[in-house]
Design an enzyme around this catalytic site. Structure first.
Site, mmCIF file in Angstrom:
data_model
loop_
_atom_site.group_PDB
_atom_site.id
_atom_site.type_symbol
_atom_site.label_atom_id
_atom_site.label_comp_id
_atom_site.label_asym_id
_atom_site.label_seq_id
_atom_site.Cartn_x
_atom_site.Cartn_y
_atom_site.Cartn_z
ATOM 1 C CB SER A 50 -0.875 -0.081 1.206
ATOM 2 O OG SER A 50 -1.545 1.285 1.577
ATOM 3 C CE1 TYR A 73 -3.875 -2.185 5.144
ATOM 4 C CE2 TYR A 73 -3.304 0.232 4.716
ATOM 5 C CZ TYR A 73 -3.625 -0.899 4.265
ATOM 6 O OH TYR A 73 -3.754 -1.490 3.148
HETATM 7 N N1 LIG Z 1 -8.421 -0.809 -2.034
HETATM 8 C C1 LIG Z 1 -7.667 -0.072 -1.711
HETATM 9 O O1 LIG Z 1 -7.597 1.245 -2.036
HETATM 10 C C2 LIG Z 1 -6.016 -0.501 -1.257
HETATM 11 C C3 LIG Z 1 -4.947 0.639 -1.125
HETATM 12 C C4 LIG Z 1 -3.750 -0.117 -0.859
HETATM 13 C C5 LIG Z 1 -3.713 -1.413 -0.445
HETATM 14 N N2 LIG Z 1 -4.845 -2.278 -0.579
HETATM 15 C C6 LIG Z 1 -4.620 -3.588 -0.316
HETATM 16 O O2 LIG Z 1 -5.239 -4.459 -1.208
HETATM 17 C C7 LIG Z 1 -5.245 -5.615 -0.796
HETATM 18 C C8 LIG Z 1 -6.959 -6.147 -1.057
HETATM 19 O O3 LIG Z 1 -7.785 -4.986 -0.725
HETATM 20 P P1 LIG Z 1 -9.285 -4.921 -1.591
HETATM 21 O O4 LIG Z 1 -9.207 -3.181 -1.544
HETATM 22 O O5 LIG Z 1 -9.242 -5.556 -2.946
HETATM 23 O O6 LIG Z 1 -9.865 -5.021 -0.329
HETATM 24 P P2 LIG Z 1 -11.594 -6.139 -0.491
HETATM 25 O O7 LIG Z 1 -12.265 -5.569 -1.377
HETATM 26 O O8 LIG Z 1 -11.880 -5.754 0.996
HETATM 27 O O9 LIG Z 1 -10.909 -7.462 -0.594
HETATM 28 C C9 LIG Z 1 -9.938 -7.944 0.536
HETATM 29 C C10 LIG Z 1 -9.907 -9.448 0.062
HETATM 30 O O10 LIG Z 1 -9.181 -10.198 1.142
HETATM 31 C C11 LIG Z 1 -9.742 -11.321 1.543
HETATM 32 N N3 LIG Z 1 -9.355 -11.592 3.011
HETATM 33 C C12 LIG Z 1 -9.225 -10.545 3.944
HETATM 34 N N4 LIG Z 1 -9.075 -11.243 5.056
HETATM 35 C C13 LIG Z 1 -8.851 -12.524 4.945
HETATM 36 C C14 LIG Z 1 -8.615 -13.613 5.722
HETATM 37 N N5 LIG Z 1 -8.233 -13.380 7.020
HETATM 38 N N6 LIG Z 1 -8.626 -14.847 5.007
HETATM 39 C C15 LIG Z 1 -8.882 -15.087 3.805
HETATM 40 N N7 LIG Z 1 -8.984 -13.803 2.909
HETATM 41 C C16 LIG Z 1 -9.098 -12.783 3.553
HETATM 42 C C17 LIG Z 1 -11.276 -10.958 1.547
HETATM 43 O O11 LIG Z 1 -12.003 -12.363 1.495
HETATM 44 P P3 LIG Z 1 -13.514 -12.189 1.957
HETATM 45 O O12 LIG Z 1 -14.187 -11.168 1.272
HETATM 46 O O13 LIG Z 1 -13.930 -13.486 1.362
HETATM 47 O O14 LIG Z 1 -13.390 -12.377 3.363
HETATM 48 C C18 LIG Z 1 -11.332 -10.385 -0.090
HETATM 49 O O15 LIG Z 1 -11.146 -11.326 -0.929
HETATM 50 C C19 LIG Z 1 -5.254 -5.650 0.615
HETATM 51 O O16 LIG Z 1 -3.941 -6.388 1.114
HETATM 52 C C20 LIG Z 1 -5.116 -4.032 0.848
HETATM 53 O O17 LIG Z 1 -4.439 -3.786 2.203
HETATM 54 C C21 LIG Z 1 -5.737 -1.798 -1.073
#
Ligand SMILES: NC(=O)c1ccc[n+]([C@@H]2O[C@H](COP(=O)([O-])OP(=O)(O)OC[C@H]3O[C@@H](n4cnc5c(N)ncnc54)[C@H](OP(=O)(O)O)[C@@H]3O)[C@@H](O)[C@H]2O)c1
Length: 274
Positions: free
Chosen positions: A147, A158
């Protein structure tokens, strides 16, 4: 000089493939002909993605488990390698944050879980992938989703988990100089996913209102229906990036010759909130 590599036929494991960035990556690589192993905790969403991948000409297999369950994570990665005879890619994407919460008032149980999911599971996944890539003699890529919080010092617990991701990533890059395994940390800015289910709902509602969306229908887990997420994403495009761009970026990294290592990438939408 070696040529660019193809996605088709690669064995690709993606964690957090049931939503957001991981889902976009899994479906994109599947549509390019990859054999994608999707992991998450939400069966229905994983099944939908798998069906789209198969329809697009790829192969997909789904598993549901908590990535904090190390033996389950290790078994999943090992068996993907054993069943296909290769492991080309692991995308360590599963993660969550408590963006906006303070250290003074935050919840230590949430921090513990963040450390287990964002850091420990990522390290366990990397280790299992290296073992499988070595055992199957594969040329491999490990993609760690970090991130922009990792490049700010004032980014709370975080951010600390994402600083740790970059530390693990860089350490591995050095450890693996003698192997045909490359390691990349991708640092997204703000992208339109269900990550926002971990943000204060009032903040999201006021952002939606500011772009003319009057009502948001969150489900019990705080997810928005796909149609609303798309509407929100379209209206907020200059500040909320489309996860498809991250999927395109991953494809680019995976198709480069194995002797080149893209160590870190920062990817942001046009306007930066963070
Ligand atoms: N979106 C942003 O702006 C942003 C920015 C910087 C970094 N990120 C990073 O990108 C990554 C993905 O996030 P996203 O934005 O796509 O969020 P998201 O839509 O909430 O998706 C998160 C994914 O991670 C899975 N997950 C979370 N905890 C888990 C666990 N304990 N065991 C198994 N699966 C788990 C969720 O599975 P379920 O839904 O099935 O539980 C979901 O598939 C993360 O590492 C986040 O820190 C996101």
């Amino acid at each position: 000089m070696s040529t660019h590599r193809e996605i088709a036929g690669k064995t690709i494991c993606v964690t957090g493939a049931s939503s957001g960035i991981g889902q976009a990556i899994a479906e994109h690589l599947g549509a390019k002909g990859g054999h994608v192993f999707l992991a998450g905790r939400t069966q229905a969403s994983l099944d939908e993605s798998a069906a789209r991948i198969v329809e697009a000409g790829g192969a997909a297999e789904v598993a549901t488990f908590d990535v904090a369950d190390s033996p389950a994570l290790q078994d999943w990665i090992r068996s993907a390698g054993e069943s296909t005879g290769r492991l080309d890619v692991l995308v360590n994407n599963a993660g969550f944050g408590d963006v906006g919460s303070t250290i003074a008032d935050g919840d230590p149980d949430v921090w513990r879980s963040m450390l287990e999911v964002n850091v420990l599971a990522l390290a366990v996944g990397c280790q299992a992938a290296i073992r499988s890539m070595r055992a199957t003699g594969s040329e491999g890529n490990i993609i760690n989703i970090s991130s922009v919080a990792a490049i700010r010092r004032e980014s709370g617990v975080y951010g600390a988990t994402k600083h740790a991701v970059n530390c693990i990533n860089s350490s591995l890059r050095q450890e693996l100089e003698g192997d045909p395994i490359r390691v990349t940390s991708i640092m997204p800015g703000v992208f339109a996913t269900n990550f926002s289910r971990h943000l204060d709902r009032a903040v999201i509602e006021s952002m939606a209102e500011s772009v003319g969306i009057e009502r948001l229908d969150f489900d019990e887990q705080g997810r928005l229906p796909a149609a609303q997420l798309e509407q929100f994403q379209a209206a907020m495009a200059p500040v909320y990036g489309d996860p498809q761009y991250i999927a395109d970026t991953v494809e680019h990294v995976l198709t480069l010759p194995i002797e080149i290592n893209i160590e870190e990438l920062v990817i942001r939408p046009q306007r930066s909130l963070f």
